[in-house]
Scaffold this active site. Structure first.
Site, short mmCIF file in Angstrom:
data_model
loop_
_atom_site.label_atom_id
_atom_site.label_comp_id
_atom_site.label_asym_id
_atom_site.label_seq_id
_atom_site.Cartn_x
_atom_site.Cartn_y
_atom_site.Cartn_z
N ARG A 64 -8.10 20.19 7.58
CA ARG A 64 -7.36 18.94 7.34
C ARG A 64 -7.64 18.43 5.93
NH1 ARG A 64 -5.76 14.32 9.63
NH2 ARG A 64 -7.53 12.99 9.14
N ARG A 90 1.77 12.20 10.78
CA ARG A 90 0.41 12.74 10.69
C ARG A 90 -0.55 11.64 10.27
NH1 ARG A 90 0.00 18.23 12.26
NH2 ARG A 90 2.12 18.99 12.03
N ILE A 91 -1.76 11.73 10.78
CA ILE A 91 -2.80 10.83 10.30
C ILE A 91 -3.29 11.37 8.96
CG2 ILE A 91 -5.12 9.95 10.79
CD1 ILE A 91 -4.33 10.27 13.81
N THR A 107 5.55 2.02 8.13
CA THR A 107 6.35 1.25 9.07
C THR A 107 6.10 1.79 10.46
OG1 THR A 107 8.56 0.59 9.71
CG2 THR A 107 8.40 2.66 8.51
N HIS A 108 5.93 0.86 11.42
CA HIS A 108 5.52 1.25 12.78
C HIS A 108 6.41 0.51 13.79
CE1 HIS A 108 2.82 2.63 15.91
NE2 HIS A 108 2.93 1.43 16.44
N GLY A 142 -7.95 3.43 9.43
CA GLY A 142 -7.71 3.53 10.87
C GLY A 142 -6.30 4.02 11.19
N ASP A 144 -2.92 2.95 12.36
CA ASP A 144 -2.06 1.77 12.53
C ASP A 144 -2.86 0.47 12.61
OD1 ASP A 144 0.18 3.48 12.56
OD2 ASP A 144 0.00 3.79 14.71
#
Ligand code: GRF
Length: 197
Positions: A64, A90-91, A107-108, A142, A144
């Site tokens: 990663r 993806r994080i 945006t969530h 973190g 979100d």
């Protein structure tokens, strides 16, 4: 003029909203490049608007961290003023966030801190809430969890499917994202101040 680099994984309707907004000479931001982690259908919007794009696929890397380093290198090549994650699924590895924050936003499709993660619309329906919505926020380390720039609520209608509710949320989301970028570009939103909250 605020230069934007937009990261996507999917259909790219939020990307398209920014590309459309930027056709107005008065709009103070321009998408200079688009990045993806996959062969996303939304990359076609970039091509249609003549905006360059790149894809950095995680499975092509040993770790990663190695993927994150290449993604960051590709982003930095463009020296964008702001990175916008618009349906990037993806994080981001810590090095990417640490280097770019607070000049990286997401945006969530929920009213954070409610329903973080990849299934926000499904989770809101499962919880039986009558209101959900959209959050545009600064990305921190973190998932979100970053400081909120702006939120707008959307009513859950009886009998809503996940698809129906998500489409209604996305209509609100596109407008809210375009407005948030406008507010950042014209100085009405100060990202350093938002991040310090
Ligand atoms: C948006 O609702 C975004 O918040 C999310 O996935 C959706 C992407 O839509 N997590 P699009 O690719 O911009 O059409």
């Amino acid at each position: 003029m605020l230069s934007l680099l937009v990261l996507i994984s999917g259909g790219g309707s939020n990307l398209r909203a920014l590309l459309d907004a930027a056709t107005d000479a008065e709009y103070p931001a321009r998408v200079i490049a688009v990045g993806s982690d996959t062969d996303a259908p939304g990359l076609a919007h970039a091509e249609e608007y003549g905006v360059p794009s790149f894809t950095v696929v995680p499975t092509a890397f040993e770790s990663r961290e190695a993927w994150g380093a290449e993604l960051l290198a590709q982003i930095e090549r463009w020296s964008p003023d702001l990175v916008v994650c618009a349906g990037f699924m993806r994080i981001l590895p810590p090095v990417v966030v640490a280097t770019l924050t607070p000049r990286i936003i997401n945006t969530h499709p929920a009213l954070l801190p409610a329903f973080p993660g990849a299934h926000a619309v499904r989770d809101a329906l499962a919880a039986g809430v009558d209101t959900t919505g959209v959050t545009v926020h600064v990305i921190d380390e973190g998932v979100d969890t970053g400081p909120v720039i702006v939120q707008q609520s959307v009513a859950v209608e009886p009998g809503d499917t996940e698809h129906e509710l998500h489409e209604r949320i996305k209509t609100v989301e596109r407008a809210l994202l375009v407005q948030a970028v406008l507010d950042i570009a014209n100085g009405h939103v100060d990202l350093e101040e938002t991040a310090a909250r």
